[in-house]
Design a protein around this motif. Sequence first.
Motif, PDB file in Angstrom:
ATOM      1  N   THR A 127      43.588 -45.808  59.105  1.00  0.00           N
ATOM      2  CA  THR A 127      42.223 -45.478  58.680  1.00  0.00           C
ATOM      3  C   THR A 127      41.694 -46.340  57.541  1.00  0.00           C
ATOM      4  O   THR A 127      40.580 -46.877  57.612  1.00  0.00           O
ATOM      5  N   VAL A 147      44.220 -44.288  64.244  1.00  0.00           N
ATOM      6  CA  VAL A 147      43.174 -43.603  63.485  1.00  0.00           C
ATOM      7  C   VAL A 147      42.873 -42.286  64.192  1.00  0.00           C
ATOM      8  O   VAL A 147      42.632 -42.263  65.401  1.00  0.00           O
ATOM      9  N   ALA A 153      36.043 -40.945  59.863  1.00  0.00           N
ATOM     10  CA  ALA A 153      36.336 -42.078  58.972  1.00  0.00           C
ATOM     11  C   ALA A 153      35.064 -42.827  58.577  1.00  0.00           C
ATOM     12  O   ALA A 153      35.102 -43.691  57.693  1.00  0.00           O
ATOM     13  N   ASN A 202      41.375 -38.725  57.482  1.00  0.00           N
ATOM     14  CA  ASN A 202      41.810 -38.205  58.773  1.00  0.00           C
ATOM     15  C   ASN A 202      42.823 -37.069  58.627  1.00  0.00           C
ATOM     16  O   ASN A 202      42.928 -36.203  59.496  1.00  0.00           O
TER      17      ASN A 202
END
Length: 351
Positions: A127, A147, A153, A202
């Motif tokens: 991320t 991710v 994000a 995340n």
Amino acid sequence: MKKKIIAMMLSMAMAASLMAGCGTVGGEKDNKKTETQDSQDENETKDEGTQKTENDEDKVYKIGICQQLEHQALDAATEGFQAALKEKLGDKVEFDYKNGQGEQTNCSSIATKFANDNVDLIMANATTALQACAAATSEIPVVGTSVTDFKAAGVVEENDAPGRNVTGTSDLAPIDKQIELLVKLVPDVSKVGIVYCSAEANSEFQATKAEEAMDAKSISYERYTVADSNDIQQVVTKAADECDALYIPTDNTMADNMEIVKNITIPAKLPVICGEENMCAGGGLATLSISYYNIGYNAGIMAYEILVDGKKPAEMPVQYADEVTEKYNADAAAELGLEMPSDMEAIEKEE
């Protein structure tokens, strides 16, 4: 007098004839010149087209890889990404691999370098790396992997319609199924500690999803967050004293420090459910795991489609893992004195 007039008229007629003749000769020359120029322009166009085709065939694609930090899951994703492009492009691809060592400033510097180098595409692994690369360029295609949620994000408008120069593959496993696995292994659980790094967006997203899943099952829980790796010892010790089990999502800080977690939770006889296999192998009990190699490989296929097929990241939905597997750490299970269900798969030990 008549003779003079006739002579004058003849002279004028001859002059007009000569002028007309000169005009015709000049016109022929101009026409010939135009035809010659057109022919030259056509040949130049053909040459340019031939050169363009030759350049396309000879092109070596320059790919910048920004990996947030080094640990098994991210390493596997990078390996899969490179393998896919090598299979597709052979020696027509070159990788510039950089490791951010877990530092946001490092990732930003790496991303800026790739943008200044005008690479053909950037792969961002995890991320923070993806956020840095998305901030560094709005022109160069960026393919992320590892991710959890691209929208959370802040790098796309929507996961199914990115709308920007960013797309990629998610490492999100079904969190509700992970909580079901926790209940399956710890049926009498009364309180679950959700442990993650507060600096990772995340992880925050996954913690919220885990809470929703536990609310649906009337399971008590509490969040235990660390700011960085220096907090892990103290925070995990506190969680182990207050909870019956821990849930740790796919968090890079925690993944890089599972040895610390294991040294606290195993003596405390505390089961730990992890977000992915490599974390589990490092000290957890069980996981509903995806393959990081596979999501990296799929990201490589997306990169190929962008580079060669002309697809636009803005129009390419984020992809998710299509397979998940219930796995467990046999050593952890033995030390915790737990007999694991026969339908679960033991994680293979590295040689």
